[in-house]
Motif scaffolding. Structure first.
Motif, mmCIF file in Angstrom:
data_model
loop_
_atom_site.group_PDB
_atom_site.id
_atom_site.type_symbol
_atom_site.label_atom_id
_atom_site.label_comp_id
_atom_site.label_asym_id
_atom_site.label_seq_id
_atom_site.Cartn_x
_atom_site.Cartn_y
_atom_site.Cartn_z
ATOM 1 N N UNK A 15 1.002 -0.959 -0.277
ATOM 2 C CA UNK A 15 -0.271 0.212 0.049
ATOM 3 C C UNK A 15 0.882 1.555 -0.295
ATOM 4 N N UNK A 16 2.002 1.391 0.839
ATOM 5 C CA UNK A 16 2.850 2.466 0.867
ATOM 6 C C UNK A 16 3.477 2.591 -0.567
ATOM 7 N N UNK A 17 4.086 1.250 -1.419
ATOM 8 C CA UNK A 17 4.841 1.634 -2.517
ATOM 9 C C UNK A 17 3.571 2.464 -3.581
ATOM 10 N N UNK A 18 1.993 2.069 -3.006
ATOM 11 C CA UNK A 18 1.248 1.911 -4.423
ATOM 12 C C UNK A 18 1.063 3.484 -4.093
ATOM 13 N N UNK A 19 0.866 4.416 -2.880
ATOM 14 C CA UNK A 19 0.333 5.314 -2.496
ATOM 15 C C UNK A 19 1.704 5.961 -3.390
ATOM 16 N N UNK A 20 3.754 5.854 -3.131
ATOM 17 C CA UNK A 20 4.635 6.829 -3.663
ATOM 18 C C UNK A 20 4.619 6.888 -5.080
ATOM 19 N N UNK A 21 3.714 5.499 -6.068
ATOM 20 C CA UNK A 21 4.307 5.420 -7.478
ATOM 21 C C UNK A 21 3.002 6.152 -7.904
ATOM 22 N N UNK A 22 1.330 6.002 -7.207
ATOM 23 C CA UNK A 22 0.383 6.243 -7.466
ATOM 24 C C UNK A 22 1.184 8.347 -8.092
ATOM 25 N N UNK A 23 1.733 8.403 -6.831
ATOM 26 C CA UNK A 23 1.410 9.857 -5.991
ATOM 27 C C UNK A 23 2.977 11.075 -7.876
ATOM 28 N N UNK A 24 3.910 9.748 -8.408
ATOM 29 C CA UNK A 24 5.338 10.177 -8.857
ATOM 30 C C UNK A 24 4.533 9.874 -10.302
ATOM 31 N N UNK A 25 3.820 9.065 -10.328
ATOM 32 C CA UNK A 25 3.384 8.934 -12.163
ATOM 33 C C UNK A 25 2.516 9.732 -12.221
ATOM 34 N N UNK A 26 1.872 10.593 -11.436
ATOM 35 C CA UNK A 26 0.662 11.226 -11.725
ATOM 36 C C UNK A 26 1.565 12.743 -11.670
ATOM 37 N N UNK A 27 2.085 12.438 -10.981
ATOM 38 C CA UNK A 27 3.516 14.632 -10.652
ATOM 39 C C UNK A 27 4.192 14.007 -11.860
ATOM 40 N N UNK A 28 4.351 12.940 -12.466
ATOM 41 C CA UNK A 28 5.102 13.204 -13.633
ATOM 42 C C UNK A 28 4.706 13.602 -14.916
ATOM 43 N N UNK A 29 3.685 13.547 -14.758
ATOM 44 C CA UNK A 29 2.291 13.614 -16.066
ATOM 45 C C UNK A 29 1.408 15.054 -16.056
ATOM 46 N N UNK A 30 0.980 15.236 -14.863
ATOM 47 C CA UNK A 30 0.642 17.230 -14.379
ATOM 48 C C UNK A 30 2.025 18.282 -14.844
ATOM 49 N N UNK A 31 2.711 17.353 -14.311
ATOM 50 C CA UNK A 31 3.863 18.217 -14.330
ATOM 51 C C UNK A 31 4.161 19.097 -15.559
ATOM 52 N N UNK A 32 4.351 17.622 -16.694
ATOM 53 C CA UNK A 32 5.170 18.134 -17.666
ATOM 54 C C UNK A 32 3.642 18.697 -18.999
ATOM 55 N N UNK A 33 2.348 18.109 -18.454
ATOM 56 C CA UNK A 33 1.593 18.652 -19.515
ATOM 57 C C UNK A 33 1.089 20.205 -18.346
#
Ligand code: HEM
Length: 215
Positions: A15-33
């Protein structure tokens, strides 16, 4: 104990890893866009509505995915992680002043990083919702909203570069990547960086007499 004779300690749950990687993946797409929307020179002037949609739907997917981890994941474990981040003690204050004091599961820098990341997520979401609402109803338009949203983006970018340096490049700390990818870290490495945490893990596994030590 593994084939190589090394001992590994469980550091992050699924669960902790899921929270981290969901946040990281979304962050990169949000940052790029977000950067493409902010700097038209990055292209996509004609595709602006599409980039805006990607930005908006990624933000919605991010919130729903985190909610799903909370609902279906290990809530008790996540609460404990939040407590570990919030426990800011005298040793943490000394560590920030560069005294070589022993650290727990997270060092004081990681605790600050987690607090800033959580606060920024809330501020990004609130300012983003206001920007979206302001395009539909002028009463939601405030002068500072866009300044806040864009300012958060630039500060996050700087913090991310530091975070990536520590987790991918800096030799002393990059073993932590194994923890956030596979869930466990080498006991010897943990002892150097998080000795108070290692003591706790061994005390807990002794108390439960079912060692949380992996081989
Ligand atoms: C490829 C991208 C990323 C990598 C390789 C990475 C790596 C890591 C690693 C190895 C840890 C665990 C450190 C430990 O053992 O305690 C961690 C924790 C963390 N990460 Fe990331 N991360 C990435 C992206 C992000 C992003 C985009 C954010 C937020 C915007 C973020 C926020 C955090 C936070 C708040 C923690 C817990 C506190 C800390 O260790 O600083 N990470 N990350």
């Amino acid at each position: 104990m593994s084939d190589s004779g090394k001992v590994y300690l469980k550091r992050f749950s699924r669960s902790e890893r899921a929270v981290h990687w969901i946040h990281a993946a979304a962050f990169f797409v949000l940052l790029g866009s977000g950067l493409v929307l902010y700097l038209p020179s990055l292209g996509a002037v004609g595709d602006r509505p599409l980039v805006k949609d990607i930005h908006l739907y990624t933000a919605i997917a991010w919130a729903l995915a985190l909610l799903a981890v909370w609902v279906f994941g290990d809530r008790q474990g996540l609460r404990r992680t939040a407590r570990d981040f919030n426990a800011f003690d005298a040793d943490d204050r000394l560590w920030l002043r560069r005294y070589p004091v022993k650290q727990g599961r997270f060092n004081a820098g990681q605790k600050l990083n987690a607090a800033v990341t959580a606060a920024f997520a809330v501020l990004f979401a609130v300012s983003g919702i206001l920007l979206w609402a302001g395009e539909r109803d002028t009463s939601f338009r405030f002068a500072g909203t866009i300044v806040l949203h864009d300012g958060l983006m630039w500060i996050s970018l700087v913090l991310l570069v530091g975070h990536l340096h520590l987790s991918l490049v800096y030799p002393r700390t990059r073993h932590s990547l194994r923890g956030i990818v596979r869930g466990d870290v080498e006991a010897g490495w943990a002892m150097q960086h998080h000795p108070k945490w290692v003591k706790e893990v061994f005390a807990e596994s002794q108390a439960a007499s079912t060692p949380d030590v992996e081989g």
